[in-house]
Each structure stands twice: as structure tokens, then as C-alpha cells.
Design a protein around this motif. Structure first.
Motif, PDB file in Angstrom:
ATOM      1  N   GLY A 198      11.019  37.202 -36.538  1.00 17.37           N
ATOM      2  CA  GLY A 198      12.369  37.249 -37.075  1.00 17.37           C
ATOM      3  C   GLY A 198      12.891  38.665 -37.201  1.00 17.37           C
ATOM      4  O   GLY A 198      12.174  39.633 -36.964  1.00 17.37           O
ATOM      5  N   LEU A 199      14.160  38.758 -37.565  1.00 18.00           N
ATOM      6  CA  LEU A 199      14.831  40.032 -37.820  1.00 18.00           C
ATOM      7  C   LEU A 199      15.592  39.919 -39.130  1.00 18.00           C
ATOM      8  O   LEU A 199      16.122  38.854 -39.452  1.00 18.00           O
ATOM      9  N   LEU A 200      15.647  41.001 -39.849  1.00 19.46           N
ATOM     10  CA  LEU A 200      16.511  41.110 -41.022  1.00 19.46           C
ATOM     11  C   LEU A 200      17.297  42.400 -40.879  1.00 19.46           C
ATOM     12  O   LEU A 200      16.723  43.483 -40.823  1.00 19.46           O
ATOM     13  N   SER A 201      18.608  42.268 -40.791  1.00 12.91           N
ATOM     14  CA  SER A 201      19.468  43.436 -40.646  1.00 12.91           C
ATOM     15  C   SER A 201      20.111  43.788 -41.986  1.00 12.91           C
ATOM     16  O   SER A 201      20.062  43.005 -42.943  1.00 12.91           O
ATOM     17  N   LYS A 202      20.750  44.952 -42.026  1.00 13.33           N
ATOM     18  CA  LYS A 202      21.500  45.330 -43.228  1.00 13.33           C
ATOM     19  C   LYS A 202      22.570  44.292 -43.522  1.00 13.33           C
ATOM     20  O   LYS A 202      22.825  43.963 -44.670  1.00 13.33           O
ATOM     21  N   THR A 203      23.178  43.752 -42.480  1.00  9.72           N
ATOM     22  CA  THR A 203      24.200  42.727 -42.658  1.00  9.72           C
ATOM     23  C   THR A 203      23.611  41.472 -43.290  1.00  9.72           C
ATOM     24  O   THR A 203      24.212  40.885 -44.202  1.00  9.72           O
ATOM     25  N   ASP A 204      22.424  41.057 -42.824  1.00  6.85           N
ATOM     26  CA  ASP A 204      21.762  39.883 -43.399  1.00  6.85           C
ATOM     27  C   ASP A 204      21.485  40.085 -44.886  1.00  6.85           C
ATOM     28  O   ASP A 204      21.715  39.195 -45.703  1.00  6.85           O
ATOM     29  N   ILE A 205      20.984  41.264 -45.223  1.00  7.74           N
ATOM     30  CA  ILE A 205      20.627  41.550 -46.619  1.00  7.74           C
ATOM     31  C   ILE A 205      21.894  41.615 -47.481  1.00  7.74           C
ATOM     32  O   ILE A 205      21.922  41.072 -48.592  1.00  7.74           O
ATOM     33  N   THR A 206      22.929  42.245 -46.969  1.00  6.99           N
ATOM     34  CA  THR A 206      24.198  42.320 -47.701  1.00  6.99           C
ATOM     35  C   THR A 206      24.743  40.920 -47.955  1.00  6.99           C
ATOM     36  O   THR A 206      25.192  40.598 -49.063  1.00  6.99           O
ATOM     37  N   ARG A 207      24.699  40.083 -46.917  1.00  7.15           N
ATOM     38  CA  ARG A 207      25.181  38.703 -47.052  1.00  7.15           C
ATOM     39  C   ARG A 207      24.359  37.948 -48.104  1.00  7.15           C
ATOM     40  O   ARG A 207      24.914  37.236 -48.944  1.00  7.15           O
TER      41      ARG A 207
ATOM     42  N   THR B  46      15.110  48.272 -49.564  1.00  3.78           N
ATOM     43  CA  THR B  46      14.639  49.630 -49.858  1.00  3.78           C
ATOM     44  C   THR B  46      14.110  50.298 -48.596  1.00  3.78           C
ATOM     45  O   THR B  46      14.408  51.465 -48.321  1.00  3.78           O
ATOM     46  N   GLN B  47      13.349  49.569 -47.800  1.00  2.34           N
ATOM     47  CA  GLN B  47      12.794  50.085 -46.551  1.00  2.34           C
ATOM     48  C   GLN B  47      13.910  50.514 -45.592  1.00  2.34           C
ATOM     49  O   GLN B  47      13.836  51.579 -44.969  1.00  2.34           O
ATOM     50  N   LEU B  48      14.951  49.705 -45.478  1.00  2.00           N
ATOM     51  CA  LEU B  48      16.074  50.035 -44.595  1.00  2.00           C
ATOM     52  C   LEU B  48      16.761  51.320 -45.034  1.00  2.00           C
ATOM     53  O   LEU B  48      17.070  52.185 -44.219  1.00  2.00           O
ATOM     54  N   VAL B  49      16.995  51.441 -46.340  1.00  2.00           N
ATOM     55  CA  VAL B  49      17.678  52.623 -46.864  1.00  2.00           C
ATOM     56  C   VAL B  49      16.804  53.867 -46.714  1.00  2.00           C
ATOM     57  O   VAL B  49      17.260  54.908 -46.240  1.00  2.00           O
ATOM     58  N   GLN B  50      15.536  53.775 -47.096  1.00  2.00           N
ATOM     59  CA  GLN B  50      14.648  54.936 -47.035  1.00  2.00           C
ATOM     60  C   GLN B  50      14.429  55.443 -45.616  1.00  2.00           C
ATOM     61  O   GLN B  50      14.213  56.632 -45.407  1.00  2.00           O
ATOM     62  N   ASN B  51      14.489  54.544 -44.645  1.00  2.00           N
ATOM     63  CA  ASN B  51      14.230  54.931 -43.261  1.00  2.00           C
ATOM     64  C   ASN B  51      15.494  55.035 -42.418  1.00  2.00           C
ATOM     65  O   ASN B  51      15.411  55.253 -41.211  1.00  2.00           O
ATOM     66  N   ASN B  52      16.651  54.869 -43.071  1.00  2.00           N
ATOM     67  CA  ASN B  52      17.944  55.001 -42.399  1.00  2.00           C
ATOM     68  C   ASN B  52      17.985  54.208 -41.086  1.00  2.00           C
ATOM     69  O   ASN B  52      18.252  54.743 -40.015  1.00  2.00           O
ATOM     70  N   CYS B  53      17.655  52.944 -41.186  1.00  2.00           N
ATOM     71  CA  CYS B  53      17.685  52.084 -40.000  1.00  2.00           C
ATOM     72  C   CYS B  53      18.496  50.837 -40.303  1.00  2.00           C
ATOM     73  O   CYS B  53      18.826  50.559 -41.449  1.00  2.00           O
ATOM     74  N   SER B  54      18.820  50.099 -39.259  1.00  2.00           N
ATOM     75  CA  SER B  54      19.732  48.969 -39.433  1.00  2.00           C
ATOM     76  C   SER B  54      19.045  47.613 -39.442  1.00  2.00           C
ATOM     77  O   SER B  54      19.686  46.617 -39.749  1.00  2.00           O
TER      78      SER B  54
ATOM     79  N   THR C 128       9.418  52.416 -30.417  1.00  2.00           N
ATOM     80  CA  THR C 128       8.121  51.766 -30.259  1.00  2.00           C
ATOM     81  C   THR C 128       7.662  51.107 -31.548  1.00  2.00           C
ATOM     82  O   THR C 128       8.144  51.446 -32.637  1.00  2.00           O
ATOM     83  N   GLU C 129       6.718  50.190 -31.410  1.00  2.00           N
ATOM     84  CA  GLU C 129       6.220  49.481 -32.594  1.00  2.00           C
ATOM     85  C   GLU C 129       5.616  50.445 -33.602  1.00  2.00           C
ATOM     86  O   GLU C 129       5.639  50.180 -34.792  1.00  2.00           O
ATOM     87  N   ALA C 130       5.129  51.581 -33.148  1.00  2.00           N
ATOM     88  CA  ALA C 130       4.557  52.566 -34.074  1.00  2.00           C
ATOM     89  C   ALA C 130       5.625  53.210 -34.957  1.00  2.00           C
ATOM     90  O   ALA C 130       5.346  53.621 -36.079  1.00  2.00           O
ATOM     91  N   LYS C 131       6.867  53.289 -34.463  1.00  2.00           N
ATOM     92  CA  LYS C 131       7.952  53.922 -35.215  1.00  2.00           C
ATOM     93  C   LYS C 131       8.959  52.919 -35.782  1.00  2.00           C
ATOM     94  O   LYS C 131       9.735  53.260 -36.662  1.00  2.00           O
ATOM     95  N   ALA C 132       8.955  51.706 -35.267  1.00  2.00           N
ATOM     96  CA  ALA C 132       9.913  50.690 -35.722  1.00  2.00           C
ATOM     97  C   ALA C 132       9.577  50.239 -37.139  1.00  2.00           C
ATOM     98  O   ALA C 132       8.422  50.294 -37.572  1.00  2.00           O
ATOM     99  N   GLN C 133      10.580  49.786 -37.836  1.00  2.00           N
ATOM    100  CA  GLN C 133      10.379  49.259 -39.180  1.00  2.00           C
ATOM    101  C   GLN C 133      10.030  47.782 -39.073  1.00  2.00           C
ATOM    102  O   GLN C 133      10.764  47.008 -38.462  1.00  2.00           O
ATOM    103  N   VAL C 134       8.887  47.422 -39.648  1.00  2.00           N
ATOM    104  CA  VAL C 134       8.435  46.032 -39.624  1.00  2.00           C
ATOM    105  C   VAL C 134       8.117  45.567 -41.037  1.00  2.00           C
ATOM    106  O   VAL C 134       7.901  46.377 -41.937  1.00  2.00           O
TER     107      VAL C 134
END
Length: 145
Positions: A47-56, A27-35, A9-15
């Protein structure tokens, strides 16, 4: 089964906002263990930003101070909360994506579902066959689950 029954849900999703930096999102992705992080502006997913996008981005030498809006995937696929799992799975396969954004009737961000969420739900349904899932989860032993 509807996507609203198993989405994050939007309450738990990382935004993040479009003005967030790639460094802060990493940092947010790593701290919250999400993709991925959903980029939201005025309650609307933009939009979306994934770990792959950030790595690229970092592999290409993009600065960690770069704003999300300049590197996010803005061709996001959205579904409504009452969309059935089969339809969500079809979209994920057709569009070659791992995340699908869920919106309410106003188009506001309501949550996110991933290909892993779909796999989990399909697996639970398969284990429950020929029973319905509610009955199966009440009668199955822990080894069966």
C-alpha cells in the motif's frame, strides 16, 4: 531511460509496516520532507499512504492511532526496474496517480518514482537535445543547466 536510473531506492525511500499508526507516519512524512510512505510487508509493497491520505483521514476525524492498513491505498501500481520512462509516464497519466512503486523480479519493493521524478528526467532530456544527456552535462555551463 529506465526507472531504476532515477527512482528513490528502497534504501532511501520512506517505508512503514501495515501496523504503523497514522500519527507515526505523519511524523515520518514531515521529518523526511516527503510526500508518501510505501507500506511494505515481508519485502512486498502492499500500500501507499500520502500526505493527502493522512490529511483526509484527520479531516474525517480518524484517530492518529489508526493503523496504516486500515487507511492506506492498496490499489498500488507497480513496475519493474527496467521499465522505460515513457511507459512509467503513461501509467501515471492513465491511472491518475503521483507515485509508482518499483519492484524487482521477485516482486519485492525496490523503490518509488513520482510524477516529479518523471518531469525532472524529461526536462533534462529536453535540455540536452540534440545532444545526449551525458555529453550535454559535461559541456553545459551552470546557467544552461
Amino acid at each position: 531511460m529506465r526507472v531504476a536510473e532515477y527512482m528513490t531506492t528502497e534504501a532511501k525511500a520512506q517505508v512503514a509496516s501495515p501496523n504503523a499508526t497514522l500519527g507515526s507516519i505523519a511524523t515520518q512524512l514531515v521529518q523526511n520532507n516527503c510526500s508518501c510512505v510505501v507500506v511494505v510487508e515481508n519485502k512486498k509493497p502492499v500500500g501507499l499512504l500520502s500526505k493527502t491520505d493522512i490529511t483526509r483521514a484527520f479531516a474525517e476525524g480518524v484517530s492518529s492511532d489508526t493503523l496504516a492498513e486500515s487507511f492506506m491505498s492498496d490499489a498500488i501500481v507497480c513496475v519493474k526496474k527496467d521499465t522505460q520512462t515513457d511507459d512509467v509516464a503513461d501509467l501515471i497519466q492513465k491511472e491518475f496517480i503521483h507515485h509508482i512503486v518499483v519492484v524487482d523480479d521477485n516482486g519485492d519493493f525496490a523503490g518509488i518514482a513520482s510524477s516529479w521524478d518523471i518531469a525532472r528526467e524529461v526536462s533534462l532530456d529536453a535540455k540536452a537535445f540534440p545532444y545526449n544527456r551525458e555529453l550535454w552535462t559535461k559541456t553545459a555551463t551552470p546557467e544552461m543547466q
